[in-house]
Design a protein around this motif. Structure first.
Motif, PDB file in Angstrom:
ATOM      1  N   LEU B 187     -10.795  22.517 -50.275  1.00 50.00           N
ATOM      2  CA  LEU B 187     -10.950  21.270 -51.021  1.00 50.00           C
ATOM      3  C   LEU B 187     -10.179  21.323 -52.340  1.00 50.00           C
ATOM      4  O   LEU B 187      -9.492  20.360 -52.711  1.00 50.00           O
ATOM      5  CB  LEU B 187     -12.430  21.000 -51.293  1.00 50.00           C
ATOM      6  CG  LEU B 187     -13.196  20.379 -50.125  1.00 50.00           C
ATOM      7  CD1 LEU B 187     -14.654  20.187 -50.495  1.00 50.00           C
ATOM      8  CD2 LEU B 187     -12.579  19.039 -49.743  1.00 50.00           C
ATOM      9  N   ALA B 188     -10.259  22.467 -53.033  1.00 52.32           N
ATOM     10  CA  ALA B 188      -9.539  22.602 -54.296  1.00 52.32           C
ATOM     11  C   ALA B 188      -8.034  22.494 -54.070  1.00 52.32           C
ATOM     12  O   ALA B 188      -7.315  21.813 -54.808  1.00 52.32           O
ATOM     13  CB  ALA B 188      -9.893  23.946 -54.944  1.00 52.32           C
ATOM     14  N   GLU B 189      -7.545  23.142 -53.001  1.00 53.81           N
ATOM     15  CA  GLU B 189      -6.110  23.090 -52.680  1.00 53.81           C
ATOM     16  C   GLU B 189      -5.694  21.670 -52.314  1.00 53.81           C
ATOM     17  O   GLU B 189      -4.622  21.198 -52.689  1.00 53.81           O
ATOM     18  CB  GLU B 189      -5.805  24.031 -51.503  1.00 53.81           C
ATOM     19  CG  GLU B 189      -5.734  25.504 -51.853  1.00 53.81           C
ATOM     20  CD  GLU B 189      -4.369  25.894 -52.426  1.00 53.81           C
ATOM     21  OE1 GLU B 189      -3.484  25.021 -52.488  1.00 53.81           O
ATOM     22  OE2 GLU B 189      -4.217  27.066 -52.821  1.00 53.81           O
ATOM     23  N   ALA B 190      -6.562  20.989 -51.534  1.00 55.24           N
ATOM     24  CA  ALA B 190      -6.245  19.619 -51.108  1.00 55.24           C
ATOM     25  C   ALA B 190      -6.162  18.693 -52.309  1.00 55.24           C
ATOM     26  O   ALA B 190      -5.320  17.786 -52.367  1.00 55.24           O
ATOM     27  CB  ALA B 190      -7.293  19.119 -50.120  1.00 55.24           C
ATOM     28  N   MET B 191      -7.047  18.923 -53.274  1.00 57.72           N
ATOM     29  CA  MET B 191      -7.031  18.097 -54.489  1.00 57.72           C
ATOM     30  C   MET B 191      -5.773  18.374 -55.293  1.00 57.72           C
ATOM     31  O   MET B 191      -5.092  17.453 -55.762  1.00 57.72           O
ATOM     32  CB  MET B 191      -8.295  18.432 -55.304  1.00 57.72           C
ATOM     33  CG  MET B 191      -8.540  17.551 -56.505  1.00 57.72           C
ATOM     34  SD  MET B 191      -8.597  15.803 -56.067  1.00 57.72           S
ATOM     35  CE  MET B 191     -10.270  15.679 -55.429  1.00 57.72           C
ATOM     36  N   LYS B 192      -5.446  19.674 -55.430  1.00 60.19           N
ATOM     37  CA  LYS B 192      -4.287  20.080 -56.235  1.00 60.19           C
ATOM     38  C   LYS B 192      -2.998  19.513 -55.639  1.00 60.19           C
ATOM     39  O   LYS B 192      -2.115  19.072 -56.362  1.00 60.19           O
ATOM     40  CB  LYS B 192      -4.243  21.616 -56.273  1.00 60.19           C
ATOM     41  CG  LYS B 192      -3.639  22.199 -57.530  1.00 60.19           C
ATOM     42  CD  LYS B 192      -3.934  23.688 -57.631  1.00 60.19           C
ATOM     43  CE  LYS B 192      -3.191  24.488 -56.573  1.00 60.19           C
ATOM     44  NZ  LYS B 192      -3.567  25.925 -56.603  1.00 60.19           N
ATOM     45  N   SER B 193      -2.887  19.536 -54.308  1.00 60.81           N
ATOM     46  CA  SER B 193      -1.650  19.104 -53.654  1.00 60.81           C
ATOM     47  C   SER B 193      -1.727  17.652 -53.203  1.00 60.81           C
ATOM     48  O   SER B 193      -1.038  17.260 -52.272  1.00 60.81           O
ATOM     49  CB  SER B 193      -1.369  19.987 -52.438  1.00 60.81           C
ATOM     50  OG  SER B 193      -1.583  21.335 -52.728  1.00 60.81           O
ATOM     51  N   ARG B 194      -2.591  16.847 -53.809  1.00 60.68           N
ATOM     52  CA  ARG B 194      -2.762  15.455 -53.362  1.00 60.68           C
ATOM     53  C   ARG B 194      -1.429  14.712 -53.434  1.00 60.68           C
ATOM     54  O   ARG B 194      -0.584  14.996 -54.284  1.00 60.68           O
ATOM     55  CB  ARG B 194      -3.832  14.761 -54.201  1.00 60.68           C
ATOM     56  CG  ARG B 194      -3.480  14.580 -55.658  1.00 60.68           C
ATOM     57  CD  ARG B 194      -4.717  14.100 -56.429  1.00 60.68           C
ATOM     58  NE  ARG B 194      -4.425  13.971 -57.860  1.00 60.68           N
ATOM     59  CZ  ARG B 194      -4.428  15.005 -58.704  1.00 60.68           C
ATOM     60  NH1 ARG B 194      -4.683  16.242 -58.282  1.00 60.68           N
ATOM     61  NH2 ARG B 194      -4.172  14.816 -59.996  1.00 60.68           N
ATOM     62  N   THR B 195      -1.243  13.763 -52.534  1.00 55.64           N
ATOM     63  CA  THR B 195       0.017  13.017 -52.476  1.00 55.64           C
ATOM     64  C   THR B 195      -0.264  11.541 -52.758  1.00 55.64           C
ATOM     65  O   THR B 195      -1.372  11.057 -52.559  1.00 55.64           O
ATOM     66  CB  THR B 195       0.646  13.140 -51.084  1.00 55.64           C
ATOM     67  OG1 THR B 195      -0.323  12.747 -50.119  1.00 55.64           O
ATOM     68  CG2 THR B 195       1.103  14.549 -50.795  1.00 55.64           C
ATOM     69  N   GLU B 196       0.780  10.844 -53.188  1.00 57.03           N
ATOM     70  CA  GLU B 196       0.620   9.422 -53.509  1.00 57.03           C
ATOM     71  C   GLU B 196       0.364   8.648 -52.228  1.00 57.03           C
ATOM     72  O   GLU B 196       0.958   8.929 -51.197  1.00 57.03           O
ATOM     73  CB  GLU B 196       1.873   8.901 -54.217  1.00 57.03           C
ATOM     74  CG  GLU B 196       1.562   7.770 -55.174  1.00 57.03           C
ATOM     75  CD  GLU B 196       2.786   7.423 -56.026  1.00 57.03           C
ATOM     76  OE1 GLU B 196       3.022   6.238 -56.258  1.00 57.03           O
ATOM     77  OE2 GLU B 196       3.502   8.368 -56.428  1.00 57.03           O
ATOM     78  N   PHE B 197      -0.527   7.683 -52.288  1.00 60.53           N
ATOM     79  CA  PHE B 197      -0.940   6.924 -51.089  1.00 60.53           C
ATOM     80  C   PHE B 197      -0.114   5.653 -50.969  1.00 60.53           C
ATOM     81  O   PHE B 197       0.031   4.908 -51.929  1.00 60.53           O
ATOM     82  CB  PHE B 197      -2.442   6.609 -51.211  1.00 60.53           C
ATOM     83  CG  PHE B 197      -3.062   6.153 -49.932  1.00 60.53           C
ATOM     84  CD1 PHE B 197      -3.105   6.996 -48.826  1.00 60.53           C
ATOM     85  CD2 PHE B 197      -3.595   4.891 -49.808  1.00 60.53           C
ATOM     86  CE1 PHE B 197      -3.678   6.586 -47.649  1.00 60.53           C
ATOM     87  CE2 PHE B 197      -4.167   4.464 -48.626  1.00 60.53           C
ATOM     88  CZ  PHE B 197      -4.208   5.317 -47.544  1.00 60.53           C
TER      89      PHE B 197
END
Lengths: 197, 197
Positions: B187-197
């Motif tokens: 979850l932390a990694e997914a948040m850190k690497s979030r992409t523009e929607f």
């Protein structure tokens, strides 16, 4: 992008009981990694099995000789035939060294649902063997399922005219089993068939 | 009282991953029952595998030709090499059609505990392939385990001098996955690497 030969092997392995597509792929990789110790001997063993495994025409077991090792063994007791549903059951009884008699593999159980009638099982062969005069006891070792038990009843009826004694495996508490986990039917049977201590 | 040939087959099958002695016995019975549709083709497929499966000297994948189908395919992108631990990982990426590039199978991961050092993996071959000038990107697709990640770091260090771009697979929420069941690290990694929607 896997070669067709490897794909074929994976497809075939995934049709074995206990293996699915994923575990078949793992199995193939394992085979390739253990080429000398597993792939080569397994390929040879399957070739041998293909060429030599036959069904015993007397009892219905599988072996590489016909009559099978058990039917051909002069030390086994000719007067006892243990009737089982399947070769796996025969192997289980042999591992347990449960009987010194011969076997008869029915090749299934009577099942109206699955359309299995008496003519689909090797009942005629059993009758013929019982009529030779050698056999004194037939032990019904079919599974303790509804189909297994009704098959046992059918065989008992079939052998009623002859002077062969028909017995069945005892029901009761499995060795090492705990009463609390056993079903009511087993407990009731165990109580009914209790033996003097 | 099972013939030695059948016993050998059961023993060999029980050494396959996912099969134990009991399921190996079931498998043999299944094979004998499905003689035409399973035993014969499987015996042939294993013979073929035995005679023809080779490890690709370029990438380390297994196939029946060397160089393997992927290495020999002119439509694949020569400028990308996807580095995986094992052939199973390569197959998974191929099933997902994740890359059009080439592959490099390490044959394991660095592991001090298991005594696997850099010389036990096909790292020299990877270096050689990267030094040809054709390769522009190396995608590190080792598993997201401690060993997989430390192997990825080792390869990154190894390739630091060359002008090859090194990337790794994204971490994040699996497609179809529910946040509630995911671990904190993902979850932390997914948040850190979030992409523009």
């Amino acid at each position: 992008m896997i070669g067709p030969e490897i794909e074929t092997l994976i497809n075939l392995l995934s049709r074995m009981p206990g293996l699915g597509p994923r575990s078949a792929r793992r199995a193939v990789l394992h085979l390739v990694r253990k080429r000398e110790s597993l792939l080569l001997p397994l390929a040879d063993a399957l070739q041998t099995a293909r060429d030599s495994i036959v069904t015993c025409t007397t009892c219905g077991a599988i072996d590489t000789i016909d009559p099978c090792t058990i039917c051909a063994d002069p030390r086994r007791d000719d007067s006892v035939i243990c009737v089982v549903e399947d070769v796996g059951d025969l192997w289980a009884l042999e591992r347990a060294k449960a009987t010194k008699g011969r076997y008869h593999v029915l090749g299934g159980v009577l099942s109206a649902l699955d359309g299995v009638g008496p003519e689909d099982l090797s009942l005629a062969g059993l009758k013929t063997r019982c009529d030779t005069g050698l056999v004194q006891e037939v032990i019904l070792a079919t599974n303790a399922t509804v189909e297994g038990q009704s098959t046992a009843h059918y065989i008992m009826d079939m052998l009623k005219g002859s002077d062969v004694k028909v017995s069945r495996l005892a029901h009761g508490v499995p060795v090492g089993g705990e009463l609390d986990y056993l079903d009511d039917g087993t407990l009731a049977e165990a109580m009914k068939s209790r033996t003097e201590f």
